[in-house]
Structures are given as structure tokens and as C-alpha cells.
Design a protein around this motif. Structure first.
Motif, PDB file in Angstrom:
ATOM      1  N   LEU A 152      36.918  34.642  46.145  1.00 38.04           N
ATOM      2  CA  LEU A 152      36.806  33.746  44.990  1.00 38.04           C
ATOM      3  C   LEU A 152      38.160  33.144  44.612  1.00 38.04           C
ATOM      4  O   LEU A 152      38.240  32.018  44.135  1.00 38.04           O
ATOM      5  CB  LEU A 152      36.208  34.520  43.803  1.00 38.04           C
ATOM      6  N   GLY A 153      39.229  33.903  44.842  1.00 41.33           N
ATOM      7  CA  GLY A 153      40.565  33.358  44.561  1.00 41.33           C
ATOM      8  C   GLY A 153      40.958  33.551  43.111  1.00 41.33           C
ATOM      9  O   GLY A 153      40.118  33.685  42.225  1.00 41.33           O
ATOM     10  N   SER A 154      42.264  33.545  42.880  1.00 37.64           N
ATOM     11  CA  SER A 154      42.776  33.774  41.527  1.00 37.64           C
ATOM     12  C   SER A 154      42.265  32.722  40.559  1.00 37.64           C
ATOM     13  O   SER A 154      41.842  33.028  39.445  1.00 37.64           O
ATOM     14  CB  SER A 154      44.298  33.750  41.552  1.00 37.64           C
ATOM     15  N   GLU A 155      42.296  31.474  40.971  1.00 35.41           N
ATOM     16  CA  GLU A 155      41.860  30.423  40.066  1.00 35.41           C
ATOM     17  C   GLU A 155      40.374  30.585  39.743  1.00 35.41           C
ATOM     18  O   GLU A 155      39.941  30.369  38.606  1.00 35.41           O
ATOM     19  CB  GLU A 155      42.120  29.047  40.682  1.00 35.41           C
ATOM     20  N   TRP A 195      38.660  33.400  39.611  1.00 35.95           N
ATOM     21  CA  TRP A 195      38.472  34.501  38.656  1.00 35.95           C
ATOM     22  C   TRP A 195      38.850  34.073  37.246  1.00 35.95           C
ATOM     23  O   TRP A 195      38.176  34.407  36.280  1.00 35.95           O
ATOM     24  CB  TRP A 195      39.278  35.745  39.083  1.00 35.95           C
ATOM     25  N   ILE A 196      39.962  33.350  37.138  1.00 38.42           N
ATOM     26  CA  ILE A 196      40.394  32.888  35.811  1.00 38.42           C
ATOM     27  C   ILE A 196      39.327  31.964  35.228  1.00 38.42           C
ATOM     28  O   ILE A 196      38.932  32.102  34.065  1.00 38.42           O
ATOM     29  CB  ILE A 196      41.749  32.155  35.903  1.00 38.42           C
ATOM     30  N   ALA A 220      36.322  33.930  34.152  1.00 42.15           N
ATOM     31  CA  ALA A 220      36.560  34.690  32.922  1.00 42.15           C
ATOM     32  C   ALA A 220      36.701  33.771  31.718  1.00 42.15           C
ATOM     33  O   ALA A 220      36.388  34.152  30.589  1.00 42.15           O
ATOM     34  CB  ALA A 220      37.807  35.565  33.078  1.00 42.15           C
ATOM     35  N   ALA A 221      37.147  32.532  31.963  1.00 41.43           N
ATOM     36  CA  ALA A 221      37.325  31.592  30.855  1.00 41.43           C
ATOM     37  C   ALA A 221      35.988  31.138  30.287  1.00 41.43           C
ATOM     38  O   ALA A 221      35.917  30.651  29.172  1.00 41.43           O
ATOM     39  CB  ALA A 221      38.133  30.384  31.324  1.00 41.43           C
ATOM     40  N   TYR A 241      33.454  32.860  29.351  1.00 43.15           N
ATOM     41  CA  TYR A 241      32.716  33.797  28.514  1.00 43.15           C
ATOM     42  C   TYR A 241      33.637  34.403  27.472  1.00 43.15           C
ATOM     43  O   TYR A 241      34.829  34.584  27.718  1.00 43.15           O
ATOM     44  CB  TYR A 241      32.093  34.904  29.378  1.00 43.15           C
ATOM     45  N   ASN A 242      33.083  34.708  26.318  1.00 43.30           N
ATOM     46  CA  ASN A 242      33.884  35.235  25.213  1.00 43.30           C
ATOM     47  C   ASN A 242      33.806  36.752  25.117  1.00 43.30           C
ATOM     48  O   ASN A 242      32.779  37.343  25.449  1.00 43.30           O
ATOM     49  CB  ASN A 242      33.414  34.655  23.884  1.00 43.30           C
ATOM     50  N   HIS A 259      38.037  45.344  33.422  1.00 42.71           N
ATOM     51  CA  HIS A 259      37.311  44.897  34.620  1.00 42.71           C
ATOM     52  C   HIS A 259      35.794  45.029  34.453  1.00 42.71           C
ATOM     53  O   HIS A 259      35.041  44.371  35.147  1.00 42.71           O
ATOM     54  CB  HIS A 259      37.784  45.651  35.866  1.00 42.71           C
ATOM     55  N   PHE A 283      34.264  43.863  32.073  1.00 43.43           N
ATOM     56  CA  PHE A 283      33.858  42.529  31.618  1.00 43.43           C
ATOM     57  C   PHE A 283      33.750  41.557  32.796  1.00 43.43           C
ATOM     58  O   PHE A 283      33.089  40.532  32.693  1.00 43.43           O
ATOM     59  CB  PHE A 283      34.879  41.980  30.617  1.00 43.43           C
ATOM     60  N   LEU A 284      34.440  41.868  33.877  1.00 42.80           N
ATOM     61  CA  LEU A 284      34.413  40.948  35.024  1.00 42.80           C
ATOM     62  C   LEU A 284      33.148  41.133  35.860  1.00 42.80           C
ATOM     63  O   LEU A 284      32.695  40.196  36.517  1.00 42.80           O
ATOM     64  CB  LEU A 284      35.657  41.158  35.898  1.00 42.80           C
ATOM     65  N   LEU A 335      30.276  38.915  35.024  1.00 45.92           N
ATOM     66  CA  LEU A 335      30.646  37.552  35.399  1.00 45.92           C
ATOM     67  C   LEU A 335      30.554  37.363  36.908  1.00 45.92           C
ATOM     68  O   LEU A 335      30.162  36.297  37.388  1.00 45.92           O
ATOM     69  CB  LEU A 335      32.058  37.241  34.892  1.00 45.92           C
TER      70      LEU A 335
END
Lengths: 414, 414
Positions: free
Chosen positions: B132-135, B137-138, B141-142, B144-145, B168, B170-171, B174
Motif C-alpha cells: 500500500l505504501g506510506s502515502e 497508509w496516511i 488513516a486520514a 477516518y476520525n 495499530h 485503528f489501522l 481501515l
């Protein structure tokens, strides 16, 4: 320097030091093994135009360099490359790699006025965060609890107020913490608002097999007005690229109280040296104006040269002599939302007991603005007027006009 | 089938359908465009040994296949490959790719007893989550609150109780949600405990430019005892690899009330057909025992064959005739923490008014365990004894011994 002196020099002016005992241990080991410490400081790649407020932190990096340590000037470009993934902030578009490179050059041109390029590593965290990998992110996130995150004041406040916190905002402190793991930082420095983030790094490092970093925070610098923190927005700043004369003049306008704070945060003098200087000033052995000139000279020397500082001091003296400017900068912040009668400002500033008295002094020729006599008793100061020196007979004030926000009270004069 | 009939067939037995109107729209469009829907169901790669409880969900997948749709049997191997990164759970070591492949084969051997292999895609989410890559994942995660995450009952409970929730965790919802984005799922099915996770997928899909999935949950199946959910731990299960006779016999032991639930969740009969059958049973036109035999026959046919089911039914009838087993399985859960007198159990089960009366019936030869006469009036049932049929004269009970946890009360009989 003895170990005690090193610790005192490095912690001078710091707000938080977590923990001083560990700093001492690391310094002793560094000396014993002749291995410099690695000191990490993160900077946002979007704001490379520095003023003296920023130099408090940069100077703290310099102090570590003065003692032979290695400083990493870390440009936090990873998040800047992504921008605001929630799409909420229209003012945070992603930066291109080209823009980040350019900003880095702008940074370098400024910070190397204080820092030693040979002991400074300029690095970019996209290098390792961009390739952290899914397993890396999961492992990173696994190392911290939601409840710990919500202890951060800013998160707590928003959570309690029902304002949204995106989950990725929990990842950013962890990403910054991972920078410390990657760099094997011995210490991380930052502003006081960074204390939480710096401590996250400290917390997670041992679980990644790296010794925890020491965390040190520097205070916000109060601006020239002695009231608010130095910032472009407040207009109370000295940019480090400003011309010597401008820099010198602005620094001469600060109050005596602020002068000692600036000595602490904007020079390399030790606390002992500053205390000695203060004692001599107190006893009358040194004149406050001369002490302030020395401060301004030191700062202009840092960002220009000793010659430029001498020239700026001479220029200031000439201007001072010509305009009979007050040495003590008693600043009066005058609310000027719309054009305001000068007489009204004189009364508010305590330079006249009443409007009638103020009008009389003007007609008698006893009032000057920036050294120029005001003859018109109906003289009006327009809204948006820059700061000026207001002299009434032998008394004077620096008047700093401001517009108040609706409903805002006149902030207390310093 | 009409659109109404399709919706009724697909939602039969479901606990949540979010939203039925959207399901209807998708079904209509699928028919109009002759394009099958994609139905996603996630499975944990660590537990591939299925019992009838798991088949409720698998059968719901089958129902979509019956109507021509495409089912993705998604093995959630991404998290399994990582294991427990907090190191707290010693029972969750990471699985190797080889183990996951083997578990997938075990799954297939079981699910293809119900599902059509030609309309089933078996997939693994490590394929896209691992890269998925760092971007990515960010960005994920962005979307959802934190507050939304803490609405999940399990998180809320732990947060309020001061128990740690790692970031994690929370991840993971997602990541599961991103599976739906990647697969462009039209619907996702899961157990009721998955409702939150399924809805996260539904929530984030539009921000990734994909139409939101319909979410449907199936209930937990009650076990043979009619009391607790079916599970290996509770011992009240029918494994789908069990032999036909064993499966048949176990199913014949359930109560009449449970029988209708099983009809709904473990067969493909429509609600209308089940209601008709219930009405005939109610009126006496169908005999409950025959209706139960038909249920057991249907289920054994699904997992073995019609021939095997007929043979199992015949075997059961022979056993029933020989042992005079009770048709109605009145189950009595007997606490047997330590060896317990049979007379005591008889009284507790309501098969004798007193110990004295119980002793008398035994000595008169009127008591049988599993069809075998008990002559010893001091007969003792040891702790850990398997379930047995206890006959006293013409009355009988299925006795299910259990050990109570310290301080636990005897759970209510079903």
C-alpha cells in the motif's frame, strides 16, 4: 569545559530537559569514547524564512556543535510531500520534491550563518519514511496507545470539544519518533509545543532497540513589543536576512527587561556571564544603553559581520543624536482602529493629563513625532500608521499603533 | 425470481442490512447490465476448521452465487503475516506464507462443499495491503476520525475501562475497508460482530472514488444445546467434516424451537417455504420428528451426499428403535464437578421426586444410561463424563454434564 559547565551551557534557556541526568551520562560517554553525540532537530520545509524567534532553537544546535557534537538538521518533507490527505486544508497543497530542494537551500543559506556546515547533516525524512513499508507502519503504530495519544493537550482539547481528529494525525508523531530511531538520535531539540512529539520518540526508541533520546525544548521568543511571541503576523520580529541597520535599530527598541531575555536566548554568553553583566548594570557600572548596544552588536555580528555591526551601531548613534530619541523604549500600544487625534493618544499614553493640556503643549511647539515638530493641534494619526517616537517636552514614548479585533480590549502595555 | 424475491432470499436470516434499498438498486442494475455483483467476505487464515456456525455466512455467499453473482472469499493474511506487533499476545505468532497457503487449501476443501468454485474467487489481502505504501497508509488513516473509531463498542469499552488500545488497532478496520476499495465490492458480508468494520469500508469507499458497498451481517448460530453460540470450546458444534451418521445424530438431538432456526440459517429454503412447513407441523399434518429428519437430511446432503444422508437417517432410525431414545431432546445440563451419584442427577433432572424414589426405580430395573440398564443404586457419574441419554421408565433426558467455574451458578437449562 567541565561536565557541569557543559550541562549548564547546553541547558541554558531550555524549558524542558528530559532528563538532565541522561544528558550528563551521554556527554560523559561521548567524551570517554571520543564519539560525538547525534542531535536531531526537525524543521518544516514549508516555512524557510527565519526570524530571531527561530534562531533560539538553531542556536541551541550551535551550542552542541560548540562542544564538538554532530547536528542533524532534519527537513520533515515526508508529510509535506503528501499535503493534507483529508482535503480539509486548502492551504496545505503537497510540495513537489523540487520545491522542497529549493526550500532546503534557502534554509541552508540562513542556518549556516549560525551553524558549522562541517558538523551539520541536512537530511530529509522522506528517505526512510517513504519506504517504511506496511509492516513498518503497523509495527510503529503498535508501539503506542490511543490513550497516550489523547494525553497530548491539543488532541485532548479537540476530542473533548467534539472536533474531529483524523487517525493519520496519530501517525505523524509516530513518524517523527521513527526519525529518531532511524537517526539513532542522542538528543532531540524543539520548541515547547513539540514536547509531546519529542517524548513519543523517547518512548518508542527502546522498543526498536535504540537508546532513548534526551528531549530538550526551547522557549518561544517574545517579540520586540515585549508582549506577544515573535512572529511575522504580529509584526514584532527581526528577520535574519534583514539589513544590519534595520536589525540594529529594531533591537535597540526593546525594553530593558526583554534585553536580558534576549541575552539569554540570542547570544552564546553563559548564564554566569549574563548575570555578571546584569549586576554591573544594576550597580551603575555599565549603562543600560551601552549594554543594549552590545546585545544588538552581537546579534548583527552573528547574521552579518563585526564590521557591519560596528557600522550599524555608528549609524544608530548618529540618528539618535539627531532626533533626540529616548534611550529607554517605553512602548505604548495605542488602539488606532480609525484615524485618532494625537491629543487623545497623548492622554492615553500618560504624556498629558487632559485633552486641553495636550492641545496647549502642541500649540506651544513642545510635541514631536519621530523628531519632527507637530504644529497642528488637530493632528490625526491614521489607522495603519507605523510605530513612531512621540516626544512631549522632555518625556517620550514609542507609540505602536494597532487595530483591535472586534470586542478585544486594549492589551496591557509591557 | 422477481426483484422482491431476490431481496427476500438474500436478506433471509440477516441481522443488519445497510441498506436494503441500495441492495435493490444494485441487483436491478446488475440484471439490466448483465454484470454480476462482487460480494466480499473476509476470513481469518488461522482457523480453517469450520463447523455449522461458520456455514451461516458461507451459505449467504452461496445465496448470492445462486442468483449468479461473484463471490470473493478473502483470506485476511496481511495481519496474520505480521502477527501481534505489540508482543502482548504470545498465542499470535506470525504465520508463514506456506502455512497460509496450506490453510487456504483446507478452507477450499470445506467451502466448496457449499460454494460453486467457478463463481468463487479466493484472494489474499496481503497482495495489495503489503504494497500500500506510506502515502497509502496516511491517506487511509486520514479518511477516518478517532472519535468514529472509539464508537466501536469494543474500543469504547476498553478505553473507558482504561485498558490499552494500540494505535495499530485503528489501522486494521481501515485495512479491511481498503480491501473493499481494492475489490470494488458491491456488498460485504460478515458476522454481527463485524458490523463496525464492514461499515468502515462502506464509509470510506466514496472518498476513494468507489461506490459504497452494501453491508449485511449474519447472526451467530446457537449450538446444539440451544443455549450458547456454537463453538468448539462449548462442545455444542457440528463440524462440517464430521461423518454423516455423527452429523445426523447430533442434529436430531436439537430442540424443536432450535430446529426452525436451523431451517432458516442452515438451509436454502425461503422463509415462505419454512413458514409453510411450520404451519403443517403446527396443524399436525407433519410430524416434528419427520421435519427434523428432513432438516438433518438436507444438511448431511450438503456436506456429504444425498445417499450418505439417506444411510445416516436409516442408521439413526435403527438406533432409535433399538435404544428407545427420546425423540425430543430435553437436555439437562448437570453440574458434575466431582463424581456425582446418579440418583442425585435423576432428582435434579426432574426424573425422580426424591433420592429414595430414584434408588427404588434403579433397584426395580427401570433406569438406563444410553440404553443400558443401570443396576447399581450407588452408580456414580464421573466428572468429565460425555453427554448421555438417561431413561427412567418411559421418560428420558439428554444429560450434558459440565464443570462449573468456581463461583459460577448452574446455567439455566434451555
Amino acid at each position: 569545559m567541565t561536565l557541569d559547565e557543559q550541562v549548564a551551557y547546553l541547558t541554558k534557556g531550555c524549558v524542558d530537559v528530559v532528563r538532565e541526568a541522561e544528558l550528563r551520562t551521554k556527554l560523559a560517554r561521548s567524551a570517554a569514547e571520543s564519539t560525538p553525540l547525534t542531535v536531531k532537530v526537525g524543521f518544516d520545509p514549508t516555512a524557510p524564512d527565519l526570524h530571531l524567534g527561530h534562531t533560539v532553537l538553531v542556536r541551541k544546535m550551535k551550542h552542541f556543535q560548540d562542544l564538538g557534537h554532530r547536528v542533524v538538521f532534519l527537513i520533515g518533507d515526508f508529510t509535506a510531500l503528501i499535503g493534507d490527505p483529508t482535503g480539509r486544508s486548502k492551504t496545505r497543497p503537497p510540495l513537489s520534491r523540487q520545491q522542497i530542494r529549493e526550500n532546503a537551500e534557502t534554509y541552508k543559506a540562513q542556518i549556516f550563518k549560525l551553524l558549522d556546515p562541517d558538523r551539520t547533516v541536512v537530511d530529509f525524512n522522506s528517505g526512510w519514511l517513504g519506504s517504511l513499508g506496511s509492516e513498518g507502519w503497523i509495527r510503529l503504530a503498535a508501539g503506542y496507545n490511543v490513550a497516550q495519544m489523547l494525553e497530548r493537550r491539543e488532541f485532548r482539547r479537540r476530542y473533548d470539544a467534539g472536533q474531529p481528529i483524523s487517525v493519520h494525525e496519530f501517525l505523524y508523531p509516530l513518524a517523527q519518533a521513527y526519525d529518531s530511531v532511524h537517526l539513532r538520535a542522542d538528543a532531540e531539540l524543539g520548541g515547547t509545543d513539540q514536547l509531546f512529539n519529542l517524548n513519543v520518540g523517547r518512548d518508542i526508541m527502546p522498543t526498536w532497540g535504540v537508546e532513548a533520546q534526551v528531549v530538550m525544548t526551547t522557549p518561544l521568543l517574545v517579540g520586540l513589543d515585549g508582549a506577544e511571541k515573535m512572529s511575522k503576523t504580529a509584526g514584532n520580529y527581526v528577520g535574519i536576512n534583514e539589513a544590519p541597520n534595520e536589525m540594529f535599530g529594531k533591537l535597540m527598541s526593546i525594553s530593558d527587561a526583554l534585553m536580558w531575555e534576549y541575552y539569554k536566548l540570542l547570544t552564546d554568553l553563559s548564564l554566569a556571564e549574563i548575570d555578571a553583566l546584569a549586576a554591573r548594570t544594576e550597580s551603575g557600572a555599565a549603562h543600560p544603553k551601552q549594554v543594549k548596544i552590545e546585545l544588538a552588536t552581537r546579534i548583527v555580528t552573528d547574521f552579518h559581520s563585526a564590521g557591519a555591526a560596528r557600522a550599524a551601531a555608528a549609524a544608530f548613534e548618529r540618528q539618535f543624536a539627531r532626533r533626540e530619541l529616548p534611550t529607554e523604549a517605553e512602548v505604548f500600544r495605542a488602539k488606532v482602529n480609525q484615524p485618532r487625534r494625537l491629543t487623545s493618544i497623548m492622554v492615553a499614553a500618560g504624556l498629558a493629563p487632559s485633552s486641553t493640556a495636550a492641545t496647549r503643549v502642541i500649540t506651544q511647539g513642545g510635541v514631536k513625532i519621530d523628531g519632527v515638530r507637530v504644529a497642528d493641534r488637530f493632528h490625526v494619526v491614521p489607522a495603519g500608521h507605523p510605530p513612531f517616537i512621540l516626544q512631549v517636552g522632555r518625556r517620550a514614548r514609542r507609540v505602536r499603533p494597532f487595530r483591535s479585533a472586534p470586542g478585544q480590549k486594549n492589551p496591557a502595555a509591557p
